[in-house]
Design a protein around this motif. Structure first.
Motif, mmCIF file in Angstrom:
data_model
loop_
_atom_site.group_PDB
_atom_site.id
_atom_site.type_symbol
_atom_site.label_atom_id
_atom_site.label_comp_id
_atom_site.label_asym_id
_atom_site.label_seq_id
_atom_site.Cartn_x
_atom_site.Cartn_y
_atom_site.Cartn_z
ATOM 1 N N MET A 111 -13.795 3.196 -1.621
ATOM 2 C CA MET A 111 -12.607 3.762 -0.979
ATOM 3 C C MET A 111 -11.485 2.736 -0.875
ATOM 4 O O MET A 111 -10.310 3.053 -1.099
ATOM 5 C CB MET A 111 -12.970 4.322 0.402
ATOM 6 C CG MET A 111 -13.765 5.606 0.307
ATOM 7 S SD MET A 111 -14.404 6.305 1.858
ATOM 8 C CE MET A 111 -13.198 5.924 3.066
ATOM 9 N N ARG A 112 -11.839 1.517 -0.555
ATOM 10 C CA ARG A 112 -10.840 0.440 -0.472
ATOM 11 C C ARG A 112 -10.148 0.248 -1.828
ATOM 12 O O ARG A 112 -8.927 0.158 -1.913
ATOM 13 C CB ARG A 112 -11.513 -0.848 -0.003
ATOM 14 C CG ARG A 112 -10.578 -2.004 0.236
ATOM 15 C CD ARG A 112 -11.298 -3.256 0.746
ATOM 16 N NE ARG A 112 -12.379 -3.677 -0.125
ATOM 17 C CZ ARG A 112 -13.678 -3.584 0.156
ATOM 18 N NH1 ARG A 112 -14.084 -3.097 1.311
ATOM 19 N NH2 ARG A 112 -14.595 -4.000 -0.703
ATOM 20 N N GLU A 113 -10.935 0.223 -2.897
ATOM 21 C CA GLU A 113 -10.376 0.042 -4.242
ATOM 22 C C GLU A 113 -9.557 1.256 -4.687
ATOM 23 O O GLU A 113 -8.543 1.105 -5.372
ATOM 24 C CB GLU A 113 -11.493 -0.236 -5.248
ATOM 25 C CG GLU A 113 -12.150 -1.593 -5.061
ATOM 26 C CD GLU A 113 -11.181 -2.742 -5.264
ATOM 27 O OE1 GLU A 113 -10.447 -2.737 -6.268
ATOM 28 O OE2 GLU A 113 -11.153 -3.643 -4.406
ATOM 29 N N LYS A 118 -7.724 3.172 -2.841
ATOM 30 C CA LYS A 118 -6.410 3.110 -2.198
ATOM 31 C C LYS A 118 -5.457 2.199 -2.963
ATOM 32 O O LYS A 118 -4.257 2.430 -2.997
ATOM 33 C CB LYS A 118 -6.545 2.625 -0.751
ATOM 34 C CG LYS A 118 -7.142 3.644 0.169
ATOM 35 C CD LYS A 118 -7.251 3.094 1.577
ATOM 36 C CE LYS A 118 -7.943 4.086 2.499
ATOM 37 N NZ LYS A 118 -8.134 3.562 3.848
ATOM 38 N N ILE A 119 -6.005 1.177 -3.590
ATOM 39 C CA ILE A 119 -5.186 0.221 -4.336
ATOM 40 C C ILE A 119 -4.856 0.738 -5.731
ATOM 41 O O ILE A 119 -3.729 0.579 -6.206
ATOM 42 C CB ILE A 119 -5.930 -1.134 -4.444
ATOM 43 C CG1 ILE A 119 -6.122 -1.751 -3.054
ATOM 44 C CG2 ILE A 119 -5.197 -2.098 -5.369
ATOM 45 C CD1 ILE A 119 -7.094 -2.917 -3.026
ATOM 46 N N GLU A 135 -2.942 6.427 -7.389
ATOM 47 C CA GLU A 135 -1.711 6.813 -6.699
ATOM 48 C C GLU A 135 -1.903 7.999 -5.765
ATOM 49 O O GLU A 135 -1.323 8.046 -4.689
ATOM 50 C CB GLU A 135 -0.621 7.135 -7.722
ATOM 51 C CG GLU A 135 -0.112 5.910 -8.444
ATOM 52 C CD GLU A 135 1.007 6.236 -9.407
ATOM 53 O OE1 GLU A 135 1.742 7.214 -9.174
ATOM 54 O OE2 GLU A 135 1.137 5.503 -10.390
ATOM 55 N N THR A 177 -3.895 10.831 -3.294
ATOM 56 C CA THR A 177 -4.847 10.748 -2.191
ATOM 57 C C THR A 177 -5.849 11.889 -2.340
ATOM 58 O O THR A 177 -5.590 13.011 -1.908
ATOM 59 C CB THR A 177 -4.126 10.853 -0.833
ATOM 60 O OG1 THR A 177 -3.099 9.873 -0.780
ATOM 61 C CG2 THR A 177 -5.088 10.650 0.316
#
Length: 133
Positions: free
Chosen positions: A86-88, A90-91, A94, A96
């Protein structure tokens, strides 16, 4: 069907480029099993999708379900894997997407039913977030 020992990420609504990015992220976290849900597969149960059924027999049906949504379902991943992915996401992505974990209950639902449930939850949270402002 047991959810365990079937580590997988299930994707719906992504283009080929985003699919590749998500697969690369998953591999960074030791996930190598990816299932892509096509529009003709939305009536299939999650457990059938996980088992590798491609829904070929459903292609001929006229009741194709399509929503302009992007969905990522996690099956049998650890909390550490999910949090890292999930962290990756978000980065590197583009949009959601809707994110969810497959449960002992939802594995027996059709993807269409699960997606409708997730959309209702999102609407409820959005509404309650606005009310609490």
């Amino acid at each position: 069907m047991s959810l365990q020992s079937n580590k997988a990420i299930i994707l719906y609504g992504f283009d080929k480029n985003d699919e590749k990015i998500i697969k690369d992220i998953g591999r960074e976290f030791n996930v190598s099993n990816f299932k892509i849900i096509k529009n003709h597969m939305t009536e299939m149960k999650i457990k059938d999708i996980l088992s590798g059924n491609s829904g070929e027999q459903l292609k001929k049906q006229d009741n194709v379900y399509f929503l302009n949504e992007k969905v990522i379902l996690f099956n049998d991943l650890t909390d550490k894997q999910i949090n890292g992915i999930m962290r990756e996401l978000k980065i590197k992505i583009e949009s959601t997407p809707i994110l969810a974990v497959v449960t002992e209950t939802s594995v027996n639902w059709s993807f269409k039913y699960l997606l409708n449930h997730l959309l209702q939850e999102r609407a409820w949270f959005k509404k309650n977030k606005e009310v609490s402002k």
